[in-house]
Write a protein that holds these residues in place. Structure first.
Motif, mmCIF file in Angstrom:
data_model
loop_
_atom_site.group_PDB
_atom_site.id
_atom_site.type_symbol
_atom_site.label_atom_id
_atom_site.label_comp_id
_atom_site.label_asym_id
_atom_site.label_seq_id
_atom_site.Cartn_x
_atom_site.Cartn_y
_atom_site.Cartn_z
ATOM 1 N N ALA A 88 0.847 -1.201 0.000
ATOM 2 C CA ALA A 88 0.000 0.000 0.000
ATOM 3 C C ALA A 88 0.882 1.251 0.000
ATOM 4 N N VAL A 89 0.844 1.966 -1.107
ATOM 5 C CA VAL A 89 1.749 3.099 -1.306
ATOM 6 C C VAL A 89 1.572 4.150 -0.209
ATOM 7 N N GLY A 90 0.309 4.550 0.046
ATOM 8 C CA GLY A 90 0.045 5.607 1.032
ATOM 9 C C GLY A 90 0.504 5.200 2.421
ATOM 10 N N CYS A 128 6.501 -1.806 -12.068
ATOM 11 C CA CYS A 128 6.810 -0.723 -13.011
ATOM 12 C C CYS A 128 7.015 0.586 -12.277
ATOM 13 N N THR A 129 6.703 0.596 -10.985
ATOM 14 C CA THR A 129 6.916 1.812 -10.197
ATOM 15 C C THR A 129 8.400 2.197 -10.191
ATOM 16 N N VAL A 130 9.303 1.240 -10.458
ATOM 17 C CA VAL A 130 10.746 1.571 -10.469
ATOM 18 C C VAL A 130 11.078 2.562 -11.580
ATOM 19 N N PRO A 151 8.245 4.857 -0.006
ATOM 20 C CA PRO A 151 9.013 3.747 0.585
ATOM 21 C C PRO A 151 8.634 2.396 -0.042
ATOM 22 N N TYR A 152 7.362 2.187 -0.362
ATOM 23 C CA TYR A 152 6.969 0.942 -1.044
ATOM 24 C C TYR A 152 7.789 0.775 -2.327
ATOM 25 N N GLY A 153 7.761 1.821 -3.173
ATOM 26 C CA GLY A 153 8.499 1.750 -4.436
ATOM 27 C C GLY A 153 9.984 1.541 -4.189
ATOM 28 N N PHE A 180 3.155 -4.339 -14.470
ATOM 29 C CA PHE A 180 2.391 -3.114 -14.684
ATOM 30 C C PHE A 180 1.133 -3.228 -13.800
ATOM 31 N N ASN A 181 -0.083 -3.045 -14.257
ATOM 32 C CA ASN A 181 -1.216 -3.011 -13.317
ATOM 33 C C ASN A 181 -2.033 -4.295 -13.381
ATOM 34 N N PRO A 182 -1.830 -5.211 -12.425
ATOM 35 C CA PRO A 182 -2.577 -6.476 -12.447
ATOM 36 C C PRO A 182 -4.043 -6.258 -12.060
ATOM 37 N N PRO A 199 -10.688 0.091 -1.201
ATOM 38 C CA PRO A 199 -9.654 -0.240 -2.189
ATOM 39 C C PRO A 199 -8.931 1.017 -2.678
ATOM 40 N N GLN A 200 -7.632 0.935 -2.740
ATOM 41 C CA GLN A 200 -6.837 2.054 -3.255
ATOM 42 C C GLN A 200 -6.679 1.931 -4.769
ATOM 43 N N ASN A 201 -6.780 0.713 -5.276
ATOM 44 C CA ASN A 201 -6.554 0.488 -6.709
ATOM 45 C C ASN A 201 -7.856 0.632 -7.484
ATOM 46 N N LEU A 202 -7.709 0.955 -8.740
ATOM 47 C CA LEU A 202 -8.858 1.362 -9.550
ATOM 48 C C LEU A 202 -9.922 0.262 -9.705
ATOM 49 N N PRO A 204 -10.674 -2.776 -8.191
ATOM 50 C CA PRO A 204 -11.514 -3.184 -7.046
ATOM 51 C C PRO A 204 -12.425 -2.066 -6.563
ATOM 52 N N PHE A 205 -11.987 -0.809 -6.698
ATOM 53 C CA PHE A 205 -12.912 0.273 -6.317
ATOM 54 C C PHE A 205 -14.108 0.289 -7.268
ATOM 55 N N ILE A 206 -13.850 0.121 -8.550
ATOM 56 C CA ILE A 206 -14.945 0.123 -9.530
ATOM 57 C C ILE A 206 -15.950 -0.987 -9.213
ATOM 58 N N LEU A 217 -17.077 6.357 -7.961
ATOM 59 C CA LEU A 217 -15.626 6.400 -8.185
ATOM 60 C C LEU A 217 -15.187 7.847 -8.336
ATOM 61 N N GLN A 218 -14.083 8.177 -7.706
ATOM 62 C CA GLN A 218 -13.444 9.467 -7.972
ATOM 63 C C GLN A 218 -12.325 9.214 -8.968
ATOM 64 N N ILE A 219 -12.375 9.929 -10.065
ATOM 65 C CA ILE A 219 -11.297 9.838 -11.049
ATOM 66 C C ILE A 219 -10.247 10.874 -10.679
ATOM 67 N N VAL A 232 -2.972 7.211 -17.828
ATOM 68 C CA VAL A 232 -2.860 5.990 -18.644
ATOM 69 C C VAL A 232 -2.035 4.935 -17.905
ATOM 70 N N ARG A 233 -2.559 3.710 -17.887
ATOM 71 C CA ARG A 233 -1.842 2.569 -17.296
ATOM 72 C C ARG A 233 -1.991 1.361 -18.211
ATOM 73 N N ASP A 234 -1.151 0.364 -17.942
ATOM 74 C CA ASP A 234 -1.157 -0.890 -18.705
ATOM 75 C C ASP A 234 -1.769 -1.962 -17.797
ATOM 76 N N ARG A 296 -5.875 15.378 -8.909
ATOM 77 C CA ARG A 296 -4.842 14.354 -9.102
ATOM 78 C C ARG A 296 -4.424 13.764 -7.752
ATOM 79 N N ARG A 297 -4.037 12.491 -7.749
ATOM 80 C CA ARG A 297 -3.534 11.837 -6.533
ATOM 81 C C ARG A 297 -2.022 12.030 -6.476
ATOM 82 N N ALA A 298 -1.540 12.438 -5.292
ATOM 83 C CA ALA A 298 -0.098 12.673 -5.148
ATOM 84 C C ALA A 298 0.676 11.414 -5.528
HETATM 85 C C1 UD1 Z 1 -0.399 1.681 -7.651
HETATM 86 C C2 UD1 Z 1 0.865 2.222 -7.092
HETATM 87 C C3 UD1 Z 1 2.007 1.396 -7.611
HETATM 88 C C4 UD1 Z 1 1.831 -0.021 -7.153
HETATM 89 C C5 UD1 Z 1 0.482 -0.539 -7.552
HETATM 90 C C6 UD1 Z 1 0.247 -1.816 -6.761
HETATM 91 C C7 UD1 Z 1 0.469 4.576 -6.636
HETATM 92 C C8 UD1 Z 1 0.844 5.967 -7.005
HETATM 93 N N1 UD1 Z 1 1.008 3.629 -7.399
HETATM 94 O O1 UD1 Z 1 -0.329 1.787 -9.070
HETATM 95 O O2 UD1 Z 1 3.232 1.899 -7.122
HETATM 96 O O3 UD1 Z 1 2.837 -0.812 -7.699
HETATM 97 O O4 UD1 Z 1 -0.570 0.352 -7.226
HETATM 98 O O5 UD1 Z 1 -1.033 -2.273 -6.902
HETATM 99 O O6 UD1 Z 1 -0.241 4.367 -5.697
HETATM 100 N N2 UD1 Z 1 -7.550 5.849 -9.916
HETATM 101 C C9 UD1 Z 1 -8.645 6.679 -9.841
HETATM 102 N N3 UD1 Z 1 -9.523 6.518 -8.810
HETATM 103 C C10 UD1 Z 1 -9.347 5.566 -7.826
HETATM 104 C C11 UD1 Z 1 -8.208 4.713 -7.918
HETATM 105 C C12 UD1 Z 1 -7.323 4.893 -8.973
HETATM 106 O O7 UD1 Z 1 -8.831 7.548 -10.704
HETATM 107 O O8 UD1 Z 1 -10.159 5.478 -6.914
HETATM 108 C C13 UD1 Z 1 -6.608 5.996 -11.048
HETATM 109 C C14 UD1 Z 1 -5.197 6.371 -10.613
HETATM 110 O O9 UD1 Z 1 -5.054 7.748 -10.497
HETATM 111 C C15 UD1 Z 1 -4.391 5.772 -11.754
HETATM 112 C C16 UD1 Z 1 -5.199 4.547 -12.194
HETATM 113 O O10 UD1 Z 1 -6.512 4.771 -11.692
HETATM 114 O O11 UD1 Z 1 -4.342 6.655 -12.831
HETATM 115 C C17 UD1 Z 1 -4.663 3.245 -11.606
HETATM 116 O O12 UD1 Z 1 -4.526 3.401 -10.200
HETATM 117 P P1 UD1 Z 1 -4.131 2.159 -9.255
HETATM 118 O O13 UD1 Z 1 -4.999 1.011 -9.544
HETATM 119 O O14 UD1 Z 1 -4.084 2.670 -7.862
HETATM 120 O O15 UD1 Z 1 -2.688 1.775 -9.749
HETATM 121 P P2 UD1 Z 1 -1.357 2.657 -9.858
HETATM 122 O O16 UD1 Z 1 -1.483 3.957 -9.188
HETATM 123 O O17 UD1 Z 1 -0.963 2.684 -11.292
#
Ligand code: UD1
Length: 344
Positions: A88-90, A128-130, A151-153, A180-182, A199-202, A204-206, A217-219, A232-234, A296-298
């Protein structure tokens, strides 16, 4: 006859469980090491439902040197796939030492075993965070490593260095896989991601939002220099990702590697914006998703997607599954698990 005995650390986690079922399907003898720090033991039932086999599970904290030594002494492994880590990055920004202690100590403990059993191949979950915000897209493995944003990265960057130096000094066989983004889940809906809390990741939040478990969802960011202003992500299907671990492992078991530590990007090679992910979700599932724009998210980069040439040419691996398929599988998994049992 078993093709080999493989230790999967974090084997009850998201990518670990998907890799375990693919290893079992290919006839490997699998031992999972997982202390349930970010998952549940019911995942073992999911693995069994998919594979018809129940792998051995060790409830061990591999960041604990003596517990790890005790678990591994007298054991033979042909390979170790090391997923176990905090991610968890945060949280890593708020609690750096928690991340350095857990992610780096566990790596050192495992490498101590591999160093004394150099025929054992070692696969590391990197990210890919590297690359940070890479100067050129798509990103090749030759792209420079940028200062870590968290610190995670940093644990991933330092982890790769620790492995490389140890592998060079001791003649080890190691591979670092930069994910990249699993996303997505097993098509059976028996295993998938189990985020605890919000969920912090896109993706699972969706799925939780569409299931009514979260608000809209907040974009994060609408003014990025991309086709539609969102980042943009892969996004790579977790089953494709799992399969890459097996070909990487087999490369090491065949002694085919060309350097003590080899590095591969694992992605699809295709970048998708957040809005494109939402469209794919709606198209693939027939669900409507509520969303709004937010700042934007920091720490987020504008765009990251992989050049996968090296994995294709050297490993003979290419991602097969589409974004729509991943969204369909993620949704089926969300429907299977329903509401999360506990909040973090
Ligand atoms: C994140 C981490 C990355 C880590 C990976 C592990 C950050 C900055 N990066 O990748 O280092 O290896 O997770 O799972 O935290 N988004 C939204 N709304 C949301 C959630 C996400 O708009 O509620 C957007 C983000 O801004 C991003 C994209 O969706 O553009 C993907 O986000 P996320 O799934 O969190 O992955 P990463 O940030 O790419």
């Amino acid at each position: 006859m078993s093709k080999g005995r493989i230790l999967v650390t974090g084997g009850l986690g998201y990518i670990g469980a998907h890799t375990a079922v693919e290893l079992l399907a290919k006839g490997y003898d699998v031992v999972l090491a997982d202390n349930l720090s970010n998952t549940r033991k019911e995942v073992l039932e999911g693995i069994e439902a998919v594979s018809g086999q129940r792998p051995t599970w060790w409830n061990v904290d591999i960041a604990d040197p003596s517990a790890t030594r005790a678990a591994l002494s007298e054991q033979h492994f042909d390979g170790i796939i090391h997923f176990a880590a905090y991610k968890a990055v945060g949280e890593s920004v708020a609690e750096p030492l928690k991340y350095y202690q857990n992610n780096l100590t566990s790596l050192v403990n495992l490498l101590a075993y591999v160093q004394s059993h150099p025929s054992c191949g070692f696969i590391f979950s990197s990210s890919c965070t590297v690359y940070g915000q890479a100067d050129d897209l798509p990103i090749t493995e030759a792209a420079p490593i940028k200062p870590a944003e968290s610190p995670y990265g940093n644990t991933k960057q330092i982890g790769e260095e620790v492995i490389k130096e140890t592998a060079q000094a001791k003649g080890l066989k190691t591979i670092a896989l930069r994910y990249f983004n699993p996303i997505g889940a097993h098509h059976s809906a028996s295993i998938g991601e189990l985020p605890l809390g919000v969920p912090q990741n896109l993706v699972p939040f969706i799925t939780q939002s569409a299931a009514g478990l979260r608000g809209p969802l907040q974009i994060f960011g609408q003014d990025y220099p991309t086709a539609d202003g969102t980042a943009v992500r892969d996004y790579i299907h977790v089953v494709d990702l799992a399969l890459a671990h097996i070909v990487a492992l087999e490369r090491l078991m065949d002694n085919a590697q060309e350097a003590p530590m080899e590095v591969f990007n694992l992605g699809t090679g295709k970048g998708s914006t957040v809005l494109e992910v939402i469209q794919a979700f709606e198209r693939a599932t027939g669900q409507k998703l509520a969303w709004s724009y937010a700042p934007r998210r920091a720490g987020d980069v504008v765009a990251a997607y992989a050049d996968t040439t090296r994995a294709t040419q050297v490993l003979g691996w290419t991602a097969q599954k589409s974004l729509d398929e991943a969204m369909r599988d993620a949704w089926a998994w969300q429907l299977a698990i329903g509401a999360p049992e506990k909040e973090a």
